[in-house]
Design a protein around this motif. Structure first.
Motif, PDB file in Angstrom:
ATOM      1  N   GLY A 279       0.756  -1.299  -0.021  1.00  0.00           N
ATOM      2  CA  GLY A 279      -0.012  -0.035  -0.124  1.00  0.00           C
ATOM      3  C   GLY A 279       0.738   1.422   0.066  1.00  0.00           C
ATOM      4  N   PHE A 280       2.082   1.156  -0.541  1.00  0.00           N
ATOM      5  CA  PHE A 280       2.905   2.371  -0.647  1.00  0.00           C
ATOM      6  C   PHE A 280       2.398   3.366  -1.393  1.00  0.00           C
ATOM      7  CE2 PHE A 280       6.918   4.584  -2.028  1.00  0.00           C
ATOM      8  CZ  PHE A 280       7.158   5.304  -1.052  1.00  0.00           C
ATOM      9  N   ARG A 281       2.382   4.677  -1.126  1.00  0.00           N
ATOM     10  CA  ARG A 281       1.708   5.761  -1.990  1.00  0.00           C
ATOM     11  C   ARG A 281       2.832   6.924  -2.368  1.00  0.00           C
ATOM     12  NH1 ARG A 281      -0.728   2.363  -3.200  1.00  0.00           N
ATOM     13  NH2 ARG A 281      -2.777   1.779  -2.917  1.00  0.00           N
ATOM     14  N   GLY A 282       3.938   6.377  -1.979  1.00  0.00           N
ATOM     15  CA  GLY A 282       5.061   7.838  -1.882  1.00  0.00           C
ATOM     16  C   GLY A 282       5.913   7.501  -3.095  1.00  0.00           C
ATOM     17  N   ALA A 283       7.112   7.917  -3.267  1.00  0.00           N
ATOM     18  CA  ALA A 283       7.932   8.162  -4.433  1.00  0.00           C
ATOM     19  C   ALA A 283       8.895   6.744  -4.236  1.00  0.00           C
ATOM     20  CB  ALA A 283       8.917   9.093  -4.359  1.00  0.00           C
ATOM     21  N   ILE A 284       8.849   5.803  -5.288  1.00  0.00           N
ATOM     22  CA  ILE A 284       9.751   4.984  -5.470  1.00  0.00           C
ATOM     23  C   ILE A 284      10.990   5.449  -5.960  1.00  0.00           C
ATOM     24  CG2 ILE A 284      10.360   2.574  -6.323  1.00  0.00           C
ATOM     25  CD1 ILE A 284       7.327   1.934  -6.200  1.00  0.00           C
ATOM     26  N   VAL A 285      12.297   5.156  -5.442  1.00  0.00           N
ATOM     27  CA  VAL A 285      13.505   5.805  -5.798  1.00  0.00           C
ATOM     28  C   VAL A 285      14.447   4.622  -5.933  1.00  0.00           C
ATOM     29  CG1 VAL A 285      15.545   7.272  -4.863  1.00  0.00           C
ATOM     30  CG2 VAL A 285      13.254   7.738  -4.220  1.00  0.00           C
ATOM     31  N   THR A 286      15.101   4.680  -7.055  1.00  0.00           N
ATOM     32  CA  THR A 286      16.086   3.634  -7.434  1.00  0.00           C
ATOM     33  C   THR A 286      17.363   3.747  -6.608  1.00  0.00           C
ATOM     34  OG1 THR A 286      17.186   4.884  -9.204  1.00  0.00           O
ATOM     35  CG2 THR A 286      15.204   3.543  -9.709  1.00  0.00           C
ATOM     36  N   ASP A 287      18.164   2.890  -6.395  1.00  0.00           N
ATOM     37  CA  ASP A 287      19.603   3.030  -6.182  1.00  0.00           C
ATOM     38  C   ASP A 287      20.374   3.379  -7.343  1.00  0.00           C
ATOM     39  OD1 ASP A 287      21.671   2.702  -4.508  1.00  0.00           O
ATOM     40  OD2 ASP A 287      21.498   0.669  -3.729  1.00  0.00           O
ATOM     41  N   ALA A 288      21.500   3.777  -7.193  1.00  0.00           N
ATOM     42  CA  ALA A 288      22.237   4.407  -8.245  1.00  0.00           C
ATOM     43  C   ALA A 288      22.293   3.471  -9.511  1.00  0.00           C
ATOM     44  CB  ALA A 288      23.698   4.626  -7.861  1.00  0.00           C
TER      45      ALA A 288
ATOM     46  N   ALA B  54      14.017   0.912 -17.788  1.00  0.00           N
ATOM     47  CA  ALA B  54      13.385  -0.336 -17.204  1.00  0.00           C
ATOM     48  C   ALA B  54      13.075  -0.072 -15.958  1.00  0.00           C
ATOM     49  CB  ALA B  54      14.637  -1.475 -17.121  1.00  0.00           C
ATOM     50  N   ALA B  55      13.745   0.793 -15.211  1.00  0.00           N
ATOM     51  CA  ALA B  55      13.198   1.025 -13.755  1.00  0.00           C
ATOM     52  C   ALA B  55      11.868   1.832 -13.854  1.00  0.00           C
ATOM     53  CB  ALA B  55      14.088   1.981 -13.041  1.00  0.00           C
ATOM     54  N   LEU B  56      11.822   2.853 -14.918  1.00  0.00           N
ATOM     55  CA  LEU B  56      10.341   3.528 -14.798  1.00  0.00           C
ATOM     56  C   LEU B  56       9.256   2.710 -15.365  1.00  0.00           C
ATOM     57  CD1 LEU B  56      11.595   6.969 -16.835  1.00  0.00           C
ATOM     58  CD2 LEU B  56      10.638   6.695 -14.248  1.00  0.00           C
ATOM     59  N   SER B  57       9.531   1.609 -16.107  1.00  0.00           N
ATOM     60  CA  SER B  57       8.566   0.853 -16.619  1.00  0.00           C
ATOM     61  C   SER B  57       8.136  -0.036 -15.432  1.00  0.00           C
ATOM     62  CB  SER B  57       9.028  -0.137 -17.769  1.00  0.00           C
ATOM     63  OG  SER B  57       9.729   0.738 -19.007  1.00  0.00           O
ATOM     64  N   ALA B  58       8.814  -0.481 -14.563  1.00  0.00           N
ATOM     65  CA  ALA B  58       8.634  -1.461 -13.382  1.00  0.00           C
ATOM     66  C   ALA B  58       7.863  -0.552 -12.491  1.00  0.00           C
ATOM     67  CB  ALA B  58       9.785  -1.723 -12.680  1.00  0.00           C
ATOM     68  N   GLY B  59       7.784   0.761 -12.380  1.00  0.00           N
ATOM     69  CA  GLY B  59       7.153   1.313 -11.443  1.00  0.00           C
ATOM     70  C   GLY B  59       7.669   2.335 -10.519  1.00  0.00           C
ATOM     71  N   ALA B  60       9.036   2.624 -11.009  1.00  0.00           N
ATOM     72  CA  ALA B  60       9.839   3.545 -10.093  1.00  0.00           C
ATOM     73  C   ALA B  60       9.923   4.946 -10.546  1.00  0.00           C
ATOM     74  CB  ALA B  60      11.485   3.308 -10.389  1.00  0.00           C
ATOM     75  N   ASP B  61       9.810   5.848  -9.685  1.00  0.00           N
ATOM     76  CA  ASP B  61       9.413   7.325 -10.163  1.00  0.00           C
ATOM     77  C   ASP B  61      10.849   8.277 -10.156  1.00  0.00           C
ATOM     78  OD1 ASP B  61       6.604   6.870  -9.706  1.00  0.00           O
ATOM     79  OD2 ASP B  61       7.383   6.375  -7.494  1.00  0.00           O
ATOM     80  N   LEU B  62      11.805   8.104  -9.041  1.00  0.00           N
ATOM     81  CA  LEU B  62      12.953   9.076  -9.005  1.00  0.00           C
ATOM     82  C   LEU B  62      14.101   8.233  -9.168  1.00  0.00           C
ATOM     83  CD1 LEU B  62      13.911  11.915  -8.573  1.00  0.00           C
ATOM     84  CD2 LEU B  62      13.857  11.301  -6.017  1.00  0.00           C
ATOM     85  N   LEU B  63      14.780   8.486 -10.210  1.00  0.00           N
ATOM     86  CA  LEU B  63      15.901   7.669 -10.504  1.00  0.00           C
ATOM     87  C   LEU B  63      17.362   8.300 -10.244  1.00  0.00           C
ATOM     88  CD1 LEU B  63      14.794   6.915 -14.275  1.00  0.00           C
ATOM     89  CD2 LEU B  63      13.857   5.816 -12.224  1.00  0.00           C
TER      90      LEU B  63
END
Length: 483
Positions: free
Chosen positions: A248-257, A276-285
Motif C-alpha cells: 500500500g505504498f503511495r509515496g515515491a519509489i526511488v532507485t539505488d544508483a 527499465a526502472a520507470l517501466s517497473a514502477g520507479a518514480d525517481l531515478l
C-alpha cells in the motif's frame, strides 16, 4: 533521434543527478531550472556546514522545490561527517540498545543537521534485516537480524527524520540483508520463496510505510521467485505488485544508483536501466555519483525515445513525475532543530557498547588498529580510537603483513589493544590476535558486525556495533583510554 522538449522536461523531472566539488557547476543549475528533479550530494560536495548550506542555497536559486538528497545514515555511512566520522552511532548500535524512542531522537537530530544544511531527502534509513553475517554491504547499517526489531526501529527512524521536514527513504527494497555480495559490483541473488521474503524481509518496509515514509528505495538484487532474471529495480512484480499494491505504498519509489553493476550491468547501459526502472514502477531515478550534463541528457533522451517508440507508456512517465513533484512539495521546507543535543550521539553509543571481561585501567597501552577496506557505500571515512586517545600511541597495521612478534616488539612491556572491523572474517587478523594473547595482556575492540569469535586469553573483548566517531569514543571510555 528527434528532439521533443516536452518529453525531455518530463524525463528530467524523474532524475536525480550529481556533480563533483563544493560548488554547483552552471550545467547542474541549468538542468534544475529545466526541470531536473534534483541532485544527490556525496562526500566530494561536503567541506563544512557553512559551505554545504551555501551550496544547497545556490541549488534553490535555480528552483525552490529542488530535491537535495544525501546518504546520511549516521554510523558508518556518513557524508556530513566524512572528515572525522559521524557523531551518531549507526543502526546496529541503535538496534542493540533497542530503545525505539532513542532511535527516533537520533534520527530527529540527524534530520535537524540535514535541514540546517538545506538537504531535504535523506536516503535513509537502511531497514534491511541483516540475516547474513558475512553480508559485505549491509552489516552495521542494519538495526539487526530480527524482523520485528528492525521493523520497530524502522518506524522510529522514519518518524524522527520526518519530524524535521526531511523526507525519509527506506532502503533497500525488498531487502538486501541476506546477500553475500555487493550490488555495487554485481547482481546479488536472494533465492528464497516469497513467503520467506514476506516474513523475514518485508516487515520493516511495511512498518516504514505505515510510519509515513515519503520514499522507498529499490535494491539491485535478484529474487528469482519475485523478479525473475533481473533486479528488483526493473521488476514490476516487486515495485508495482509488492510495494504499491500489497504494502500500500503511495509515496515515491526511488532507485539505488543506476550506475551500479547490479543495474547498469543488467540493462546494458545507464539510459536503458532508467527506462527499465520507470517501466517497473520507479518514480525517481538516482543516476549515481559520476554524472555530467552529457549523461543526464543521454538518460532523458532515452526515456523520451522509449515513450515515442512504445517501450514506456507516457502515462507511466507522467505518474512518476507527479510523484516526484509531490515528494519535492512535501520536503520543500525542512526545519532545522531549535537546538542540538551535542551529547546525544555519544550517550547512545555508550548504551550500545558490550564489554566482556574486566577492563582495568591500562598503563599507557599500545593501540593497534588493523586496517581494513571500506565498502563503496561507506567510502573512506576515518574510524577507530585515535581521536579519543589522550597521548596514547596508536599504530595502523595490516594483519596479513604483520607478525605477533613484530607487534610485541613495538609494544615492549606495554599491554596491547587491538581495534578492528569484522576481525573474525580475516584469518590473518584472528591468528595475530590469538598469538598475541598467549604472551601478553591483550584487549580487543570489534567495531564491525559482531560474531561469536572470542580469542582465548584476552583481558577484555569490547563490541561497539559500529565504527562512527561516537562508537570510537564509547569504546575508548569503556577501556579507560579516553582523555
Amino acid at each position: 533521434m528527434s528532439h521533443d522538449p516536452g518529453l525531455r522536461r518530463l524525463a528530467l523531472r524523474t532524475l536525480l543527478a550529481a556533480f563533483p566539488g563544493a560548488t554547483a557547476p552552471d550545467w547542474a543549475l541549468e538542468l534544475v531550472a529545466d526541470g531536473l528533479a534534483g541532485h544527490t550530494l556525496f562526500a566530494t560536495n561536503v567541506d563544512d556546514p557553512a559551505q554545504l548550506a551555501a551550496l544547497t542555497g545556490t541549488l534553490r536559486t535555480a528552483r525552490p522545490d529542488v530535491l537535495v538528497a544525501i546518504d546520511e545514515e549516521g554510523g558508518d555511512v556518513t557524508r556530513l561527517g566524512h572528515h572525522a566520522g559521524s557523531p551518531y552511532p549507526g543502526n546496529a548500535a541503535l538496534g542493540a540498545v533497542d530503545d525505539p524512542d532513542l532511535t527516533r531522537r537520533v534520527y530527529a537530530a540527524i534530520g535537524g543537521d540535514l535541514a540546517a544544511a538545506g538537504v531535504n531527502l535523506d536516503l535513509a534509513p537502511t531497514v534491511d534485516v541483516n540475516t547474513a553475517d558475512e553480508n559485505p554491504i549491509i552489516g552495521t547499517r542494519s538495526f539487526g537480524a530480527d524482523p520485528d526489531l528492525v521493523a520497530r526501529h524502522a518506524a522510529a527512524a522514519v518518524t524522527g527524520l520526518e519530524s524535521t521536514g526531511v523526507a525519509a527513504c527506506a532502503k533497500h527494497f525488498p531487502g538486501h540483508g541476506a546477500t553475500v555480495s555487493d550490488s555495487h559490483l554485481e547482481l546479488p541473488t536472494v533465492d528464497v520463496p516469497l513467503d520467506v521474503l514476506r516474513t523475514r524481509d518485508l516487515p520493516p518496509f511495511a512498518a516504514a510505510v505505515a510510519a509515513g515514509a515519503q520514499a522507498v528505495m529499490s535494491a539491485h538484487i535478484r529474487v528469482p521467485a519475485l523478479t525473475g532474471a533481473g533486479p528488483a529495480t526493473f521488476s514490476r512484480a516487486a515495485l508495482t505488485g509488492l510495494l504499491r499494491e500489497e504494502l500500500g505504498f503511495r509515496g515515491a519509489i526511488v532507485t539505488d544508483a543506476l550506475e551500479m553493476r547490479g543495474a547498469a550491468g543488467a540493462a546494458g547501459s545507464i539510459p536503458l536501466a532508467a527506462v527499465a526502472a520507470l517501466s517497473a514502477g520507479a518514480d525517481l531515478l538516482c543516476i549515481g555519483a559520476s554524472v555530467g550534463r552529457e549523461l543526464v541528457e543521454q538518460v532523458a533522451l532515452e526515456i523520451a525515445a522509449a515513450v515515442r517508440d512504445g517501450r514506456l507508456a507516457q502515462s507511466r512517465l507522467e505518474g512518476a513525475a507527479a510523484r516526484t513533484a509531490a515528494l519535492a512539495a512535501w520536503a520543500a521546507a525542512p526545519r532545522p532543530a531549535a537546538e542540538s543535543d551535542g551529547e546525544l550521539g555519544a550517550a547512545a553509543a555508550r548504551l550500545a557498547v558490550r564489554v566482556e571481561g574486566a577492563p582495568s585501567p591500562l598503563p599507557s597501552p599500545l593501540v593497534v588498529r588493523l586496517v581494513s577496506g571500506s565498502s563503496i557505500a561507506e567510502g573512506r571515512v576515518p574510524w577507530g580510537l585515535r581521536p579519543h586517545l589522550n597521548g596514547i600511541e596508536q599504530v595502523d597495521l595490516v594483519a596479513a603483513s604483520t607478525t605477533a612478534d613484530e607487534v610485541a616488539a613495538l609494544a615492549g612491556d606495554r599491554p596491547v589493544v587491538v581495534v578492528g572491523r569484522r576481525l573474525h572474517s580475516s584469518a590473518p587478523a584472528r591468528d595475530l590476535v590469538e598469538k598475541l594473547a598467549v604472551a601478553r595482556q591483550v584487549s580487543v575492540v570489534e567495531m564491525g558486525w559482531p560474531s561469536s569469535w572470542r580469542p582465548a586469553g584476552v583481558a577484555a573483548f569490547v563490541v561497539t556495533h559500529g565504527a562512527s566517531l561516537a562508537n570510537g569514543r564509547a569504546a575508548a571510555e569503556a577501556l579507560h583510554l579516553a582523555g
